[in-house]
Design a protein around this motif. Structure first.
Motif, PDB file in Angstrom:
ATOM      1  N   GLN A   1       2.848  -6.853   0.685  1.00 19.34           N
ATOM      2  CA  GLN A   1       1.934  -5.937   1.406  1.00 19.34           C
ATOM      3  C   GLN A   1       2.730  -4.862   2.126  1.00 19.34           C
ATOM      4  N   TYR A  44     -10.185   5.285   0.380  1.00 16.99           N
ATOM      5  CA  TYR A  44      -9.705   3.938   0.699  1.00 16.99           C
ATOM      6  C   TYR A  44      -9.673   3.084  -0.554  1.00 16.99           C
ATOM      7  N   GLN A  45      -8.525   2.442  -0.791  1.00 12.91           N
ATOM      8  CA  GLN A  45      -8.357   1.644  -2.006  1.00 12.91           C
ATOM      9  C   GLN A  45      -8.321   0.152  -1.722  1.00 12.91           C
ATOM     10  N   GLY A  46      -8.678  -0.235  -0.526  1.00 12.26           N
ATOM     11  CA  GLY A  46      -8.588  -1.654  -0.155  1.00 12.26           C
ATOM     12  C   GLY A  46      -9.854  -2.459  -0.357  1.00 12.26           C
ATOM     13  N   ALA A  49     -11.024  -5.462   1.936  1.00  9.28           N
ATOM     14  CA  ALA A  49      -9.869  -5.997   2.671  1.00  9.28           C
ATOM     15  C   ALA A  49      -9.672  -5.269   3.996  1.00  9.28           C
ATOM     16  N   GLY A  52      -5.685  -1.399   3.431  1.00  5.94           N
ATOM     17  CA  GLY A  52      -5.509  -0.998   2.047  1.00  5.94           C
ATOM     18  C   GLY A  52      -4.862   0.360   1.951  1.00  5.94           C
ATOM     19  N   LYS A  53      -4.571   0.743   0.726  1.00  3.79           N
ATOM     20  CA  LYS A  53      -3.898   2.018   0.519  1.00  3.79           C
ATOM     21  C   LYS A  53      -4.854   3.195   0.624  1.00  3.79           C
ATOM     22  N   GLU A  61      -0.253   1.247   4.446  1.00  4.83           N
ATOM     23  CA  GLU A  61      -1.661   0.870   4.382  1.00  4.83           C
ATOM     24  C   GLU A  61      -2.378   1.305   5.649  1.00  4.83           C
ATOM     25  N   ASN A  64      -8.957  -0.918   7.537  1.00  2.00           N
ATOM     26  CA  ASN A  64     -10.348  -0.759   7.088  1.00  2.00           C
ATOM     27  C   ASN A  64     -11.173  -0.119   8.211  1.00  2.00           C
TER      28      ASN A  64
END
Ligand code: SF4
Length: 75
Positions: A1, A44-46, A49, A52-53, A61, A64
């Motif tokens: 991570q 947001y790519q998480g 979660a 996230g990226k 990261e 959220n």
């Protein structure tokens, strides 16, 4: 991570990133609206979660629950 973005990083400061959307600078960023946070931003790519990226913060990261001035509501 990957490591979390630090609010004091240059890029974070430039974009007004905060790990807690409630702490967004609402005076400086008039576009902020309640309910906006990384978790429902198009960048947001998480998924669901807690972190996230985000394409704007390569190698790190974002939270959220975070927010920045480049927020774009997920379609
Ligand atoms: Fe969060 Fe979106 Fe800003 Fe990335 S662009 S830091 S996901 S609000």
């Amino acid at each position: 991570q990957a490591a979390m973005v630090d609010e004091n990083d240059a890029q974070a400061k430039a974009l007004g990133y905060v790990a807690d959307a409630a702490k967004a600078d609402k005076t400086k960023y008039k576009q902020f609206a309640a309910g906006q946070h990384c978790g429902n931003c198009a960048l947001y790519q998480g998924g669901a979660a807690p972190a996230g990226k985000c394409a704007l913060f390569p190698g790190k990261e974002v939270a959220n629950k975070g927010w920045c001035s480049a927020y774009a509501k997920k379609a």
